[in-house]
Design an enzyme around this catalytic site. Structure first.
Site, PDB file in Angstrom:
ATOM      1  N   GLU A 187       0.732  -1.242  -0.117  1.00  0.00           N
ATOM      2  CA  GLU A 187       0.097   0.032  -0.111  1.00  0.00           C
ATOM      3  C   GLU A 187       0.880   1.198   0.118  1.00  0.00           C
ATOM      4  O   GLU A 187       0.749   2.213   0.789  1.00  0.00           O
ATOM      5  CB  GLU A 187      -0.995  -0.129   0.995  1.00  0.00           C
ATOM      6  CG  GLU A 187      -1.886  -1.216   1.112  1.00  0.00           C
ATOM      7  CD  GLU A 187      -3.097  -1.122   2.129  1.00  0.00           C
ATOM      8  OE1 GLU A 187      -2.970  -0.402   3.333  1.00  0.00           O
ATOM      9  OE2 GLU A 187      -3.852  -1.923   2.139  1.00  0.00           O
ATOM     10  N   GLU A 258      -6.584  -7.759  -0.584  1.00  0.00           N
ATOM     11  CA  GLU A 258      -7.305  -7.749   0.975  1.00  0.00           C
ATOM     12  C   GLU A 258      -8.791  -7.221   0.832  1.00  0.00           C
ATOM     13  O   GLU A 258      -9.131  -6.017   0.503  1.00  0.00           O
ATOM     14  CB  GLU A 258      -6.453  -6.665   1.654  1.00  0.00           C
ATOM     15  CG  GLU A 258      -5.163  -7.086   2.335  1.00  0.00           C
ATOM     16  CD  GLU A 258      -4.483  -5.786   3.122  1.00  0.00           C
ATOM     17  OE1 GLU A 258      -5.370  -5.148   3.995  1.00  0.00           O
ATOM     18  OE2 GLU A 258      -3.172  -5.946   3.498  1.00  0.00           O
TER      19      GLU A 258
END
Length: 842
Positions: A187, A258
Site C-alpha cells: 500500500e 485484501e
C-alpha cells in the site's frame, strides 16, 4: 546378461518409486497469468484466498486452521513475512518455533492449498512497527521506504534472505512447492507523495529488485496505481468490485489481495462488524466484473501475543473473521462464504472462458452473463439488485427471478439459482464463555513492583529521554526520575491548596509517583497518542523524588517517515508553587528501561521463586487489591475438555499476562469504548501453552485491579441456529457439475433449516423454534405475530440427539391445511444447543 538387465530394471523401478514417494504433492507447476486470471500449470484458475498469519497462532493450531480454511472453500492461504520476528538483532535470524515459516508453508502445501507470500518488508498488519526491527531505526542516515541507500541495502539483504530460504526449501510452485505469488512493499500509494520523486524511484527499484531475486511466479504490489510493468497492481478494500479500475496493464488479471472481513480494533473502540451478506455481495460482484482472485483479510486473525501489536491495537486480532480468534468457525460468515465459493466453482468454466456481457435492466438492476457460444452448456449469470432497501423481480431468458434488496443471485447454468448473497442457507452460531468447573477458586499471591531509587539508576540526561529510543523496543516500560529540593517557603501555605504535577507526553501512557506515593495514570489513544497528565501532589520541605513510568502500547505501524516517530514525557512542570510554575524538564533525569519483575522474570518458575510473595485472600491480607504496579501469581489446572481456553479480566485494569512463562499479550479492560464496555475482556490462552496441572499464571497490573475476579473459561460455539425464509434457495451443495452439465445430487431439492454440531457433539436441546414471522439473531430469537404452535415439537423430532439435521421449509408440516396467517411470508427460526454424546447436561 539377461539377469543383470533385470536387476538394473528393478533397481531403476525402485528408484523411480522412491522418487515418486518423495515427490508426492511436489509436482512442479508453472505459474503465469493473462488478462483473465492466474494460470497454474497451463490452466486458468479461480482463487479463493484467506490470510492466516503464522505468528498469531501457535504451531499446534496451524494444521486445524489450514484444514478449516480448506473446508471453507479456500484454495490459497496468504501470509506476511515478519521481519522483526525473524531478525530481531541485526544479522541474527530466527526461523524456529512460532517463527518457522517454512514449516507453516509446507503444512499448507501438504493439505493441497497454494500460498501467496507477502514479503514486505513493510507489512503494516497492525503489527509492531509495521514489521520493521528496531535496530533498523538506528542505522545512520536511514529513511524508511524511500530511495535511500541505507534502507534499500537492508531491505534487499532481508528480501534476498527470505527468497533464498524459500528456494532452498523448494517452496515455490515451479520447484514443486505451494507458493504461486509473492508481494513486495505494501500500500505504498498511501505515503508515496510524502517522498516526492524518491517515492517513484523507490517503487520502481523495489519491484525490479524483487523480480530479479525470483521471476518464476508473479509479483504483486497492492494499492499501487503506478506499479512498474514487472509486477501486478492489486486492490485492497471492502468493495473492490465497485472501486477498482483494473490492474496496471491490459494483460494482467484483476486481483483483490485484501477484502477486509471486519476491522481490527484498538483499545477504546466499539465492536467492529461486517455482515456476511455484505462480504458475499462484494465478492460476487467482483467475480462478476472480471475478478478471479479474492483474499479475505483476515480469514483467521488470531492473537497478538506478547508485545507484537502496533500502537493501541488490541491483543485479539480480527476476531470477526470467518474463523474467530480461537479458530472456531464464526457462522454464518464461514458457511455463507463457503457456499459462495461453491456457487462460483460451479460457474468456473464460464467465468474463465466465457465472454462477459452486461444487460442494464434499469438503474441499480443489472444482469452480467458469461457465455461461450462455441462450447455447449457454458453459461453463467449474475442477477444484481443494487437497491439498498427494495427487492426486485428480473426477467431473464423468459423466467422471472425474485431478488431481495442489495443482493446478487448466481446462476451457474444461466437457469438455476443456486446462491443468493443475502439469503443465508448456512447455519448461524453464538459464542459461549463458560467458567471452568475444574479450575475452581484461584489462590492468589502478590508482590509490588519497587520504584527504583536515584542511586539505582545509571542512565542520566538533562531532560527526559525519548521513550522509543530509550526502550529500543525491549520493554513497554521506562522509569524517569528526578529530585528537587524545596524550602518550606516554596510550598503553598493555604490549607487545601496543593501543587500540581503536569507532564506533557507524546504517548502512550504514564504512571506518576511523588515521594513513593502513587499519584495517578493518564494515557492517549490510537488517534491522539499525546496527552497531558495533570494531578495535585503533596510536596515536603527538603528533597522530593518525582518518578514517572513512561509506557508504550506498541510502536506505530503506518504512515510516512516511521523512523521519525517519538513518544514519552517531553515537558514536566510543577504548578502552584509560591514562586509560580517551575519547569523541571531540564532538572537532570535518571532512567531505567523495564521493570524489576521483567528483568528477574517473575513470570517464570525460576524467577518467581526469588520473590517474597504475600498471600491475597478475602479474610486476610488485601493490601494487594487495587494496588498500582503489582504482580500477581497463582496456579491452575488445565480446564476440562480439549476446546479453547480464555481468561476473563473483568475487574482488572491494564497490564500483561503470562502463562507458564509465555506472554499472552497486553490487557486493557479499563479503557472503555463509547458504549461503556471494555474493547476486550477475554484473552486467549492456547491449549498448547498449558500442562495438565499446576500452570503458572502471572499478571502484572499497572494501575490497580482485583485479581480475585479473574476467571478461567472454556470457549465454544455450541449454540447453533438457522433462519430460513420462503425465498431462500436450497443449499448450493445440492448441485454438482459433471463435465459441462450441472445436475442435482438429491431427489427433492427444497430449502430447509440445516443444523450441524461442531466436532463429535450432538444436539442436546432445542432452545427455540418458530415457524411464522420470528425475529432476532442467534441467541436472541423471539416469536412474532405468527407462530405454528407445534414448531418446537417438530424441531425436536427432526433434530434432538443427532449430530446434524434438516427441518423442511414446509407449510404443510407446520400448519397442515389451515395456515393461521396466510398473509405473512413464512420464516423458520431454530436455535439448538450442542453437547457431548451421552452427557445429559448441555
Amino acid at each position: 546378461m539377461a539377469h543383470q538387465h533385470y536387476r538394473i530394471l528393478v533397481l531403476a523401478l525402485l528408484l523411480l518409486l522412491a522418487s515418486s514417494a518423495a515427490g508426492v504433492g511436489r509436482k512442479k507447476k508453472t505459474v503465469t497469468y493473462d488478462s483473465r486470471s492466474i494460470i497454474i500449470d497451463g490452466s486458468r484458475e479461480l482463487l479463493f484466498s484467506g490470510s492466516i498469519h503464522y505468528p498469531r497462532s501457535p504451531p499446534e493450531m496451524w494444521p486445524e486452521l489450514i484444514q478449516q480454511a480448506k473446508e471453507g472453500g479456500l484454495n490459497v492461504i496468504q501470509t506476511y513475512v515478519f521481519w522483526n520476528l525473524h531478525e530481531p538483532v541485526q544479522g541474527q535470524f530466527n526461523f524456529d518455533g512460532n517463527n518457522d515459516i517454512v514449516k507453516f508453508i509446507k503444512m499448507i502445501g501438504e493439505q493441497g492449498l497454494y500460498v501467496t507470500l507477502r514479503v514486505g518488508p513493510y507489512i503494516e498488519a497492525e503489527w509492531n512497527a509495521g514489521g520493521f526491527p528496531y535496530w533498523l531505526r538506528e542505522v545512520p542516515n536511514i529513511t524508511f521506504r524511500s530511495y535511500n541507500e541505507p534502507f534499500m541495502h537492508h531491505m534487499q539483504r532481508y528480501t534476498d534472505t527470505i527468497i533464498d530460504l524459500m528456494k532452498k526449501n523448494k517452496l515455490f510452485a515451479p520447484q514443486g512447492g505451494p507458493i504461486i505469488m509473492a508481494q513486495i512493499e505494501n500500500e505504498y500509494n498511501n505515503v508515496q507523495l510524502a517522498y516526492r520523486d524518491l517515492g517513484k524511484k523507490y517503487v520502481d527499484w523495489a519491484a525490479n529488485m524483487a523480480v530479479s531475486l525470483y521471476d518464476q511466479v508473479p509479483w504483486v504490489m497492492c494499492k499501487q496505481k503506478d506499479a512498474p510493468p514487472t509486477v501486478i497492481s492489486t486492490c485492497n478494500g471492502r468493495h473492490c468490485g465497485e472501486t477498482f479500475r483494473g490492474s496496471n496493464g491490459p494483460n494482467k488479471p484483476t486481483l483483490w489481495t485484501e477484502n477486509w472481513t471486519a476491522q481490527y480494533r484498538t483499545f477504546g473502540d466499539p465492536p467492529a462488524q461486517r455482515a456476511a451478506e455484505d462480504i458475499a455481495f462484494a465478492v460476487a460482484l467482483f467475480f462478476a466484473r472480471n475478478g478471479t482472485l479474492n483474499n479475505y483479510y483476515m480469514y483467521h486473525g488470531g492473537t497478538n501475543f506478547g508485545r507484537t501489536s502496533s500502537s493501541f491495537v488490541t491483543t485479539r486480532y480480527y476476531d470477526e473473521a470467518p474463523l474467530d480468534e480461537y479458530g472456531l468457525p464464526r457462522e454464518p460468515k464461514f458457511g455463507h462464504l463457503r457456499d459462495l465459493h461453491r456457487a462460483l466453482r460451479l460457474s468456473k468454466k464460464a467465468l474463465l472462458w466465457g465472454t462477459p456481457s452486461v444487460q442494464q435492466i434499469e438503474q441499480d438492476l443489472q444482469v452480467i452473463t458469461y457465455d461461450n457460444p462455441n462450447v455447449q452448456n457454458v453459461c453463467a449469470a449474475f442477477l444484481i439488485n443494487n437497491r439498498t432497501t427494495t427487492p426486485a423481480t428480473i426477467s431473464f431468458r423468459g423466467v422471472d427471478y425474485y431478488l431481495p434488496a442489495k443482493s446478487i443471485s448466481i446462476l451457474p447454468d444461466c437457469k438455476t439459482v443456486v446462491y443468493n448473497t443475502v439469503t443465508i442457507a448456512s447455519q448461524h452460531n453464538s459464542r459461549n464463555f463458560e467458567e471452568s468447573s475444574k479450575v475452581g477458586v484461584l489462590d492468589w499471591e502478590f508482590f509490588p513492583e519497587s520504584i527504583p531509587s536515584m542511586d539505582q539508576l545509571s542512565q542520566e540526561s538533562k531532560a527526559p529521554l525519548e521513550l522509543y529510543g530509550l526502550t529500543k523496543d525491549t520493554s513497554d516500560y521506562a522509569w524517569y526520575r528526578t529530585s528537587i529540593h524545596f524550602d518550606k517557603r516554596d510550598l503553598p501555605m493555604k490549607a487545601g491548596v496543593l501543587p500540581v504535577l503536569q507532564a506533557l507526553s507524546l504517548g502512550h501512557a504514564l504512571l506518576a509517583f511523588v515521594n513513593g506515593e502513587y499519584i495517578g495514570f493518564q494515557h492517549g489513544n490510537n488517534i491522539e497518542k499525546s496527552f497531558v497528565f495533570q494531578k495535585p501532589i503533596s510536596l515536603k520541605p527538603g528533597v522530593n523524588e518525582i518518578s514517572l513510568l513512561g509506557m508504550t502500547v506498541g510502536f506505530p505501524n503506518s504512515g510516512a517517515y516511521m523512523e521519525k516517530r517519538f513518544a514519552g514525557p517531553r515537558v514536566v512542570t510543577l504548578q502552584g508553587l509560591m514562586s509560580g510554575t517551575l519547569d523541571i524538564t531540564m532538572n537532570n533525569w535518571k532512567h531505567q528501561v523495564g521493570l524489576n519483575g521483567e528483568r528477574l522474570q517473575y513470570f517464570t518458575e525460576e524467577g518467581s521463586s526469588k520473590v517474597g510473595w504475600k498471600k491475597l485472600n478475602a479474610a486476610g491480607n488485601l493490601g494487594g487489591v487495587n494496588a498500582p504496579l503489582t504482580w500477581y501469581k497463582t496456579y491452575f489446572d488445565a480446564p476440562e475438555g480439549n476446546g479453547p481456553v480464555a481468561i476473563q479480566m473483568d475487574k482488572m485494569a491494564k497490564g500483561m499476562i503470562w502463562v507458564n512463562g509465555r506472554n499472552i499479550g497486553r490487557y486493557w479492560v479499563s479503557f472503555l469504548s463509547p458504549l461503556g464496555q471494555p474493547t476486550q475482556s477475554e484473552y486467549h490462552i492456547p491449549r498448547a501453552f498449558l500442562k495438565q496441572t499446576k500452570n503458572l499464571l502471572v499478571v502484572l497490573e499497572e494501575t490497580g485491579g482485583d485479581p480475585r475476579e479473574i476467571k478461567l473459561v472454556t470457549v465454544n460455539r455450541d449454540t447453533i441456529c438457522s433462519f430460513i425464509t420462503e425465498y431462500h434457495p436450497p443449499q448450493v451443495k445440492s448441485w454438482v457439475r459433471t463435465g459441462d452439465q450441472m445436475r442435482a445430487v438429491v431427489e427433492n431439492i427444497t430449502s430447509g433449516a440445516h443444523l450441524n454440531c461442531p466436532g463429535n457433539k450432538v444436539i442436546k436441546a432445542i432452545e427455540f423454534a418458530s415457524f411464522g414471522d420470528p425475529y432476532g439473531v442467534c441467541g436472541t430469537f423471539a416469536i412474532g405475530e405468527c407462530n405454528a404452535p407445534n414448531a418446537l415439537q417438530i424441531a425436536e423430532q427432526y433434530c434432538k440427539g443427532k449430530k446434524e439435521c434438516t427441518i423442511p421449509m414446509d407449510k404443510g408440516l407446520f400448519f397442515g391445511a389451515n395456515d393461521a396467517c396466510p398473509h405473512i411470508a413464512k420464516t423458520l427460526a431454530v436455535q439448538a444447543r450442542c453437547g457431548n454424546p451421552g452427557n445429559n447436561s448441555s
